[in-house]
Design an enzyme around this catalytic site. Structure first.
Site, short mmCIF file in Angstrom:
data_model
loop_
_atom_site.label_atom_id
_atom_site.label_comp_id
_atom_site.label_asym_id
_atom_site.label_seq_id
_atom_site.Cartn_x
_atom_site.Cartn_y
_atom_site.Cartn_z
N ALA A 72 0.83 -1.21 0.00
CA ALA A 72 0.00 0.00 0.00
C ALA A 72 0.87 1.26 0.00
O ALA A 72 1.97 1.27 0.56
CB ALA A 72 -0.93 0.01 1.20
N GLY A 117 0.76 -5.61 0.59
CA GLY A 117 -0.16 -5.76 -0.53
C GLY A 117 0.50 -6.27 -1.79
O GLY A 117 -0.15 -6.90 -2.63
N GLU A 120 0.45 -9.87 -1.40
CA GLU A 120 -0.94 -10.32 -1.53
C GLU A 120 -1.38 -10.37 -2.99
O GLU A 120 -2.16 -11.25 -3.37
CB GLU A 120 -1.85 -9.42 -0.71
CG GLU A 120 -1.67 -9.63 0.79
CD GLU A 120 -2.46 -8.64 1.62
OE1 GLU A 120 -3.25 -9.08 2.48
OE2 GLU A 120 -2.28 -7.42 1.43
N GLU A 140 2.29 -5.99 7.93
CA GLU A 140 1.24 -5.04 8.33
C GLU A 140 1.14 -4.80 9.83
O GLU A 140 0.88 -3.68 10.27
CB GLU A 140 -0.11 -5.50 7.77
CG GLU A 140 -0.31 -5.25 6.29
CD GLU A 140 0.24 -6.35 5.41
OE1 GLU A 140 -0.03 -6.33 4.20
OE2 GLU A 140 0.97 -7.23 5.92
#
Length: 266
Positions: A72, A117, A120, A140
């Site tokens: 992110a 992310g 991910e 995170e």
């Protein structure tokens, strides 16, 4: 090969007469950090590719030399109010679910950092190819949140609940050799060969029946987590969807005639 841009930060290249599509994360100045705009573009590209019957496989790559994606965009997030974060959430989720829900096989080509992310996005693919520079992790909890792009659900499906818990709770980074040993990646290649190897794998995939590929992926995904009898029912339904198709008829005919199939795709 043709190219199409989705916004400023996502590029789609079509290879192999359009049957292999390459979705390129192309925000090099930020190491492909996923901003709101970039998330929207990833989702848009996935929607178009998923609806294109000519696409049989998708490869997720990066234009940055030292990173797949660092997750992110925390600089953008730092300026957000709580209301901004709430509004952004469905946009961010759309990027990850866009990749996850592609109906064709997907291969991630990972080098350098694939964190948060970014990891991910790779986990949302069916297969992960990485080179020896790869560094993966879900950090995170070290910044006060949790993996929110599917990490808490996709990682244990890859490596088991206990191993996923250790990786998520410690927020540690895993280098390429250990990542291959733990099953975080499926194929480990020499430095700089991740994209080449992923595209080669996608080309092998795309040589097969488009009807069969989509049905096989559907059976694999829908059967995850079910008990065996229920999973076999999922498989049977997928089999019935292809058993009377033009692709099945062509595949059997090509085998008996000792020639390459010319898939009708229906």
């Amino acid at each position: 090969m043709s190219e199409e841009r989705f916004g400023e930060f996502v590029l789609v290249r079509r290879h192999e007469q359009g049957h292999v599509a390459e979705l390129v994360l192309d925000r090099p100045k930020a190491m492909n950090a996923v901003s709101t705009e970039m998330a929207r573009s990833v989702a848009g590209a996935c929607a178009e590719l998923g609806g294109d019957p000519e696409v049989r496989a998708v490869v997720l790559t990066s234009s940055h030399e030292r990173a797949f994606c660092v997750g992110a965009d925390l600089k953008e997030r730092n300026s957000f109010s709580d209301a901004d974060l709430v509004r952004q959430r469905p946009v961010a989720r759309g990027a990850y679910t866009g990749v996850l829900e592609l109906p064709v096989p997907t291969v991630a080509a990972v080098h350098g950092f694939a964190l948060g992310g970014g990891f991910e996005l790779a986990l949302s693919c069916d297969v992960i190819v990485a080179d020896r520079t790869a560094v993966l992790g879900l950090p995170e909890v070290s910044v006060g949140v949790i993996p929110g792009g599917g990490g808490t659900q996709l990682l244990p499906r890859r490596v088991g609940a206990a191993r996923a818990a250790e990786l998520i709770f410690t927020a540690r980074r895993v280098e390429a050799a250990e990542a291959r040993e733990l099953g975080l990646v499926d194929e480990l290649v020499e430095v700089g060969r991740d994209r080449e190897a992923a595209l080669a794998m996608a080309a092998r995939i795309a040589a097969n029946s488009p009807v069969g590929l989509r049905a096989a992926k559907r059976a694999l995904r829908l059967g995850q987590g079910l008990d065996l009898p229920a999973g076999l029912e999922v498989e049977d339904a997928a089999w019935r969807s292809v058993a009377f198709s033009g692709d099945r008829a062509e595949g059997v005919a090509a085998f008996n005639e000792k020639r390459k199939p010319n898939w009708p795709g229906r």
